[in-house]
Write an enzyme that holds these catalytic residues in place. Structure first.
Site, PDB file in Angstrom:
ATOM      1  N   ASN A  49       9.336 -28.537   2.623  1.00  0.00           N
ATOM      2  CA  ASN A  49       8.009 -28.822   2.080  1.00  0.00           C
ATOM      3  C   ASN A  49       6.879 -28.253   2.935  1.00  0.00           C
ATOM      4  OD1 ASN A  49       9.457 -31.033   3.497  1.00  0.00           O
ATOM      5  ND2 ASN A  49       7.396 -31.871   3.706  1.00  0.00           N
ATOM      6  N   CYS A  68       2.286 -36.698   3.168  1.00  0.00           N
ATOM      7  CA  CYS A  68       2.482 -38.103   3.528  1.00  0.00           C
ATOM      8  C   CYS A  68       2.283 -38.334   5.015  1.00  0.00           C
ATOM      9  CB  CYS A  68       3.876 -38.562   3.134  1.00  0.00           C
ATOM     10  SG  CYS A  68       4.763 -37.372   2.194  1.00  0.00           S
TER      11      CYS A  68
HETATM   12  C1  LIG Z   1      10.903 -32.258   0.205  1.00  0.00           C
HETATM   13  C2  LIG Z   1      10.378 -33.540  -0.360  1.00  0.00           C
HETATM   14  N1  LIG Z   1      11.230 -34.540  -0.611  1.00  0.00           N
HETATM   15  C3  LIG Z   1      10.819 -35.703  -1.138  1.00  0.00           C
HETATM   16  C4  LIG Z   1       9.488 -35.928  -1.432  1.00  0.00           C
HETATM   17  C5  LIG Z   1       9.073 -37.245  -2.005  1.00  0.00           C
HETATM   18  O1  LIG Z   1       8.860 -37.142  -3.382  1.00  0.00           O
HETATM   19  P1  LIG Z   1       7.932 -38.212  -4.140  1.00  0.00           P
HETATM   20  O2  LIG Z   1       6.523 -37.895  -3.768  1.00  0.00           O
HETATM   21  O3  LIG Z   1       8.225 -37.998  -5.600  1.00  0.00           O
HETATM   22  O4  LIG Z   1       8.371 -39.554  -3.679  1.00  0.00           O
HETATM   23  C6  LIG Z   1       8.557 -34.906  -1.173  1.00  0.00           C
HETATM   24  C7  LIG Z   1       7.122 -35.121  -1.428  1.00  0.00           C
HETATM   25  O5  LIG Z   1       6.267 -34.529  -0.808  1.00  0.00           O
HETATM   26  C8  LIG Z   1       9.020 -33.675  -0.634  1.00  0.00           C
HETATM   27  O6  LIG Z   1       8.176 -32.674  -0.386  1.00  0.00           O
END
Ligand SMILES: Cc1ncc(COP(=O)(O)O)c(C=O)c1O
Length: 399
Positions: free
Chosen positions: A163, A338
């Site tokens: 991400n 986050c």
């Molecule tokens: C690689 C990755 N996994 C999981 C998530 C979490 O997803 P969600 O926002 O739908 O809970 C994200 C969100 O940024 C992410 O980038």
């Protein structure tokens, strides 16, 4: 594909954090906020309407990743899917004398929604090992193989695309060595990759795969998990037995309908749209590298999501770049949305071996379907001015 977003002159380059919901998707969702309000479990026409809509959405999600619809379970998003995959496949084991030496493997660059479930399993007594990555953010196959040969491994969890820096992992090779050398389940967090690169769960040979809707022009608060064999998971949420008892709770019908609609559009546009975005992204990277002295791109140039540009500008702070860009009307990020409000250096960049100076001065620009060449040009100019000004204050040379 039509975008509903129109916010004056604002430029949005934070599509890895979330994407605007497509107008077509909103239109598909609206009836399920209005007339179609039946509980999908109800045995009457109102219930049949909503349960049919859920099954249609399930087919669209399944089609996008090459699975069958009955291998898809809807969740509240990628975070829940990751928690279900990791805790749900391990909790049934408990920690007892038979599996005391059991090893669980993940990588050092996973999203917090993978790292934290592993940390809580570690606190319960499981032996969790994190395989390292190279400077480009690619997982070291030899490290994984070494652990698989030495230990009794029950679960491997490695993401498809990162991400922060957008690096794409060689999942097919990772599942091959995992399945050849252990009985471990292989889980893959595909939240960032979905809809941007082709995904075929059968070809990748994964056991579990996590998905999220709001990264692919669908609504927030909905996602899914692919399970090759759903019996290998213990539910995290018990209750009325919805989603064939793997995820109880009355379904988020309009969210699921929106997610299905977004997957349908993503399937139809996979190659054509992303090649346009990739061209814009490559232009952005090349121009930034030539216009701004002493900066570089992080992550792999070839094994990379088509919309991700991630830079280090030593001598400035990423947070200050974000504030300045925001004053120019540009939305950008230092990395994971986050954790961007926590002042701690990125664990991803640290694991890739970047220096503190490079980590502190990092910036992520992630493009989407709404972005234009005009916007890219504006971002380049604003960034050039921003770095010049911030380096003037910090005393770091800008030539
Ligand atoms: C690689 C990755 N996994 C999981 C998530 C979490 O997803 P969600 O926002 O739908 O809970 C994200 C969100 O940024 C992410 O980038």
């Amino acid at each position: 594909m039509t975008l509903a977003m129109n916010q004056g002159d604002l430029i949005y380059f934070d599509n890895a954090a979330s994407t605007p919901v497509l107008s077509e998707v909103i239109q598909e969702m609206v009836p399920y906020l209005g007339n179609h309000y039946g509980n999908p479990s109800s045995q009457h026409t109102f219930g049949f309407n909503t349960s049919r809509a859920i099954e249609k959405a399930r087919r669209h999600v399944a089609y996008l990743i090459g699975s069958s619809p009955d291998e898809i379970t809807f969740t509240s998003g990628g975070t829940e899917a990751n928690n279900l995959a990791i805790k749900g496949s391990i909790s049934r084991l408990g920690i007892n004398n038979d599996n005391k030496g059991t090893v669980l493997i993940s990588s050092s660059i996973e999203h917090d929604s993978v790292l934290q479930p592993f940390n809580s399993l570690k606190a319960q007594g499981f032996n969790v090992k994190f395989v390292e990555v190279n400077r480009e953010g690619i997982v070291n196959l030899e490290s994984l193989l070494e652990i698989l040969k030495k230990d009794k491994v029950m679960l491997v969890s490695i993401m498809l695309a990162n991400n922060e820096v957008g690096t794409i992992q060689p999942i097919k090779e990772l599942t091959k060595i995992t399945h050849e050398n252990s009985n471990a389940l292989f889980h893959c967090d595909a939240v960032q990759a979905l809809g941007k690169i082709p995904i075929d769960v059968k070809h990748l040979d994964v056991d579990l795969l996590s998905l999220s809707s709001h990264k692919i022009y669908g609504p927030k608060g909905v996602g899914a998990i692919y399970t090759r064999d759903r019996d290998q998971l213990t539910p995290l949420i018990d209750g009325g037995g919805q989603e064939k008892s793997l995820r109880s709770g009355t379904e988020n019908v309009y969210g699921i309908v929106g997610f299905g609609g977004a997957c349908k559009i993503a399937s139809a546009n996979l190659n054509e749209n992303w090649s346009k975005i990739k061209k814009l992204r490559d232009y952005l990277i090349d121009r930034v590298l030539s216009a701004i002295p002493r900066c570089h791109v992080n992550g792999s140039r070839s094994q990379r999501l088509p919309n991700n540009a991630h830079f280090s500008f030593p001598g400035v702070k990423g947070e200050d770049i974000i504030v300045k860009l925001n004053e120019y009307g540009i939305a950008a990020s230092t990395g994971a949305a986050c954790s961007s409000n926590k002042a701690k250096p990125s664990h991803v960049l640290k694991a890739m071996g970047l220096s503190l100076l490079e980590i502190e001065g990092s910036l992520r620009l992630t493009l989407g379907h709404q972005n234009t060449m005009y916007e890219v040009e504006r971002v380049i100019l604003a960034l050039e001015e921003t770095i010049k000004e911030l380096r003037r204050h910090s005393g770091f040379p800008n030539n």
